[in-house]
Design a protein around this motif. Structure first.
Motif, mmCIF file in Angstrom:
data_model
loop_
_atom_site.group_PDB
_atom_site.id
_atom_site.type_symbol
_atom_site.label_atom_id
_atom_site.label_comp_id
_atom_site.label_asym_id
_atom_site.label_seq_id
_atom_site.Cartn_x
_atom_site.Cartn_y
_atom_site.Cartn_z
ATOM 1 N N HIS A 87 13.033 -5.805 3.687
ATOM 2 C CA HIS A 87 12.383 -5.481 2.503
ATOM 3 C C HIS A 87 12.381 -4.144 2.237
ATOM 4 N N GLN A 91 4.730 0.426 0.317
ATOM 5 C CA GLN A 91 3.408 0.461 0.260
ATOM 6 C C GLN A 91 3.282 1.601 -0.952
ATOM 7 N N ASP A 120 8.651 1.420 7.656
ATOM 8 C CA ASP A 120 8.456 0.001 6.919
ATOM 9 C C ASP A 120 9.154 -0.163 5.708
ATOM 10 N N GLU A 154 7.758 -7.529 -0.425
ATOM 11 C CA GLU A 154 7.139 -7.921 0.719
ATOM 12 C C GLU A 154 5.526 -7.423 0.841
ATOM 13 N N GLU A 155 5.376 -6.187 0.181
ATOM 14 C CA GLU A 155 4.253 -5.481 0.339
ATOM 15 C C GLU A 155 3.294 -6.035 -0.905
ATOM 16 N N HIS A 428 1.925 2.277 6.260
ATOM 17 C CA HIS A 428 0.975 2.122 5.021
ATOM 18 C C HIS A 428 -0.071 3.360 5.095
HETATM 19 ZN ZN LIG Z 1 4.595 -2.976 5.268
#
Ligand SMILES: [Zn+2]
Length: 457
Positions: A87, A91, A120, A154-155, A428
């Motif tokens: 993804h 965040q 991420d 995704e988040e 995050h």
């Molecule tokens: Zn994440």
């Protein structure tokens, strides 16, 4: 194969620059003001895929777009087909003041790229993409077809993805899905994650008076929604770390002795862990180790708590309302919709008659469990061993990737979770980073993995 590895090494610095360019997009899916940044980020990714020889497109969805990119298909007998999922959304970076440098101005330090989304998940799927570039550029023959599916939601719970998978089901049908969006337990120690926790999210709002009231004039004669909410929330968990909601544990599959032995092999130093997190003492459900608590047991968390005056100084009011955001981490076989129902029913029972309660059930994701002794899992373990030059461990992950269940349901494919994130990557959190050693190992994994997987497909 050596040519592919050499190519990766020769181009390493450029791959690092590419990652920095990618991290520069503030692709925050939760914040509407970033909608164009998400679109620009998807376009950048699709262009990059095209540049290395993939057939790529930016696909519209009801939400943020999905980027699809395929390796050139060959005529002849059907080859194994694997889907690589990732993804490009990230965040929210807040709180900004805790970042040592701006979250979307990536910087290199201590062998890592710092920036929101570096770990991420941009760095992790870019590593796979770089490996494919090396396969194609060197003319080495990939033993399978690959499709990259990189989404932008995704988040925020992958709202459009199920519909997308349904619509493109024929084209996306595959032998397995590979996802690098989980973690490694320690630097240099690769892991295959065979289980994920699920999640159920909801928001509760308590409303009291029709406006904020003077606490001197009215205080004592009306209830305070913030106080009422705190009292209700405090009853959701007991002092031994058990969730205190009737029926909550009914469907939990107990940990087997085999699993407990596997998890006990994982490195853990309580003192270091405590210091790393900055907590005076650990807390968790009694009777379980910290690894078990954070990956194989369900929890309740308050993620946000809002009410009344939050500015400087004081303001003497009884707030008109109070709100909390809650999530429950779930384990097999808890179902998010059932858990959300149980929680709402329980909180309704706890609501005093002096306030009104309103509930909004948020996203949900089912927990996931894969047989770690199956042939694909074993193939993935061999590929990890080659890429990292070290024996991998089996891991359960405490986080949620709800779409893994959708891959199983919609595409009929199991997912191999081969994470490249380190425990201190700050996913995050402020100062997120991605280790360049893992970036390189991820690219080597993209060299060893496809022959191993194709051989057992
Ligand atoms: Zn994440």
């Amino acid at each position: 194969m050596q040519a592919v590895l050499d190519y990766l090494q020769t181009h390493h610095d450029r791959f690092v620059r590419d990652l920095c360019e990618y991290v520069r997009f503030p692709s925050v899916s939760a914040q509407p003001e970033h909608q164009n940044d998400l679109r620009a980020c998807a376009a950048w990714l699709a262009a990059r895929c095209r540049r290395i020889g993939l057939d790529s497109e930016v696909c519209d969805t009801p939400g943020h777009p999905v980027v699809l990119a395929r390796t050139p298909r060959r005529a002849g007998p059907r080859r194994p087909h694997f889907l690589v999922y990732g993804h490009y959304d990230v965040q929210p970076p807040e709180p900004f003041e805790l970042w040592k440098s701006p979250p979307f101005e990536p910087r290199l330090e201590n062998g890592a790229v710092y920036g929101r989304g570096a770990s991420d998940n941009k760095g992790q799927h870019l590593a796979h993409l770089n490996a494919v570039e090396a396969w194609l550029a060197t003319g080495a023959e990939l033993p399978c077809d690959l499709t990259f599916l990189i989404e932008g939601e995704e988040e925020v719970g992958s709202r459009s993805l199920a519909g997308f998978l349904e619509a493109r089901r024929a084209e996306l049908r595959c032998d397995a899905v590979v996802v690098s969006d989980t973690g490694m337990p320690a630097p240099g120690l690769p892991a295959l994650t065979y289980a994920l926790r699920g999640i159920a999210a909801l928001e509760i709002t308590l409303t009291g008076p029709n406006r904020d009231l003077h606490s001197g004039i009215f205080g004592g004669s009306v209830d305070n929604p913030a106080m009422a909410l705190c009292q209700m929330l405090a009853r959701l968990r007991d002092r031994r770390g058990r969730v205190n909601i009737p029926g909550f544990y009914d469907e939990v599959v107990p940990l087997s002795a085999y699993e407990r032995r596997q998890l006990a092999r994982l490195p853990f130093n309580e003192r270091e862990y405590r210091r790393f997190l900055g907590v005076p003492r650990l807390f968790g459900e009694a009777g379980y180790t910290p690894w078990e608590q954070r990956s194989a047991r369900p929890t309740v968390e308050i993620n946000g708590l809002t009410s009344g005056y939050q500015g400087e100084g004081s303001k003497t009011i009884i707030p008109a309302w109070a709100r909390a955001k809650l999530t429950f981490r779930l384990v097999p076989n808890q179902r998010p919709d059932r858990i959300a129902r149980l929680v709402v029913r329980h909180l309704r029972r706890l609501t005093p008659p002096t306030v009104r309660a309103r509930f909004t059930v948020g996203h949900g994701g089912e927990p996931y469990l894969l047989d770690p002794r199956g042939s694909r899992a074993q193939a993935a373990l061999r590929a990890l061993r080659t890429a990292f030059n070290r024996d991998p461990v089996l891991l359960r992950e405490g986080g949620s990737i709800p779409i893994v269940t959708q891959f199983r349901k919609i595409l009929g494919a199991e997912t191999l979770l081969l994470g490249l994130a380190l425990p201190d990557d700050n996913a995050h959190s402020p100062n997120e980073k991605f280790d360049l050693g893992n970036y390189a190992a991820g690219m080597r994994l993209g060299t060893s993995l496809w022959p191993e997987l194709a051989a057992v497909a």
